[in-house]
Scaffold this active site. Structure first.
Site, PDB file in Angstrom:
ATOM      1  N   ASP A   1      71.517 -24.216  46.477  1.00 18.05           N
ATOM      2  CA  ASP A   1      72.263 -22.977  46.709  1.00 18.05           C
ATOM      3  C   ASP A   1      72.844 -22.956  48.119  1.00 18.05           C
ATOM      4  OD1 ASP A   1      71.409 -21.819  44.114  1.00 18.05           O
ATOM      5  OD2 ASP A   1      69.452 -21.906  45.064  1.00 18.05           O
TER       6      ASP A   1
ATOM      7  N   HIS B   1      65.834 -18.610  43.335  1.00 19.47           N
ATOM      8  CA  HIS B   1      66.883 -19.500  42.832  1.00 19.47           C
ATOM      9  C   HIS B   1      67.341 -18.947  41.482  1.00 19.47           C
ATOM     10  CE1 HIS B   1      69.199 -22.993  41.770  1.00 19.47           C
ATOM     11  NE2 HIS B   1      68.443 -23.234  40.718  1.00 19.47           N
TER      12      HIS B   1
END
Length: 332
Positions: free
Chosen positions: A159, A187
């Site tokens: 990410d 996440h």
């Protein structure tokens, strides 16, 4: 040459591992002079495929690989390992709810936590990749009480890399010109990609990302949504979840944990909360961390405005809900 280290990759016949194993084996993660024993775990029906992966690794003729141990036996896989890259899990498919994925995967990580507890070195470094990664890492740690909690982490570097690339693309600079993007929380699509402390070097000048972008509406809306939903967008386009980019992020995560971060720079890792930034203790929450001598510390003293606090709390709430669901599933 130093003594070989033993590195476990689970889901070793899968698509992420196919992109990951070459980088690990040639020294991109643990060093160009570090011999490796590669332990490759997968489920019994995948052993023929794994045999082909082993053949390919052999055919690469990589000098650092001293031994490969392909196996479907958990006790053999986890014995005396120095590092665990826990990739294997049921992948998220188009239209699948996270709670369905959680129920399917939590038992895998409960079993692997017990295996770490019984067979691995107590110094083992563990990164969980299989989704929902944060909660699976929490469960793994819970069922490995003899291993320090700080030895467990979950992957949010993917990410961070996504956020960094979006900013670099927007400003037309190389990716490494952007520093200190943060991923807070889970996440998942509730994560908070935060560039309020990030910098960019453009035309030889270092400046805050917000000043360089000059578009707060984009930073607070489209940018965040793009990073939050990038995994789903890849699935929609490829009909498969991220593999190449996930493998690169795993390498980044473990290399920095092994060797440390550069002075003045931090990276995002999901680690057990110590209460920093008012995040509930022991949740596996993504923070900015510095790493030195193989130990990470959460970056302290960053200013959190009301907008950021709200987003950080949303993702914390999701993690608390996932934790309760996972603990309940472990009792079934």
């Amino acid at each position: 040459m130093p003594e070989p280290i033993k590195v476990l990759v689970t889901g070793a016949a899968g698509q992420i591992a196919y992109s990951l194993l070459y980088s690990v084996a040639k020294g991109d993660v643990f060093g160009k002079d570090q011999p490796i024993i590669l332990v490759l775990l997968d489920i019994t029906p995948m052993m023929e495929v794994l045999k082909g992966v082993v053949m390919e690794l052999q055919d690469c003729a990589l000098p650092l690989v001293q031994e490969m141990i392909p196996t479907d036996k958990i006790e053999e896989a986890f014995k005396d390992i120095d590092a665990a890259l826990l990739v294997g899990a049921m992948p998220r498919r188009d239209g699948m709810e996270r709670k369905d994925l959680l129920a399917a995967n939590v038992k895998i990580f409960q079993e692997q936590g017990k295996a770490l507890d019984h067979y691995a070195k107590k110094t083992v470094k563990v990164v969980v990749v299989g989704n929902p990664a944060n909660t699976n890492a929490f469960i793994c740690s819970k069922f490995a009480p003899s291993i320090p909690k700080e030895n467990f982490s979950a992957l949010t570097r993917l990410d961070q890399n996504r956020a960094q690339a979006q900013i670099a693309g927007r400003l037309n600079v190389p990716n490494n010109a952007v520093k200190n993007c943060i991923i807070w929380g889970n996440h998942s699509s509730t994560q908070f990609p935060d560039v309020s402390h990030a910098t960019v070097t453009k035309n030889g000048v270092v400046q805050p990302v917000a000043e360089a972008v000059k578009d707060d509406h984009w930073l607070n809306n489209e940018f965040i949504k793009t990073v939050q939903n990038r995994g789903a967008a890849v699935i929609k386009a490829r009909k498969l979840s991220s593999a190449m980019s996930a493998a690169k992020a795993i390498c980044d995560h473990m290399r920095d944990w092994w060797f440390g971060t550069h002075e003045g720079e931090w990276v995002s890792m999901a680690v057990p909360s110590d209460g920093s930034y008012e995040i509930e203790q022991d949740l596996m929450y993504s923070f900015p961390v510095n790493i030195k001598n193989g130990k990470y510390t959460i970056v302290q003293g960053l200013k959190i405005d009301d907008n950021a606090r709200e987003k950080m709390n949303v993702t914390m709430k999701e993690l608390k809900e996932e934790r309760e669901m996972a603990l309940a599933a472990c009792q079934e």
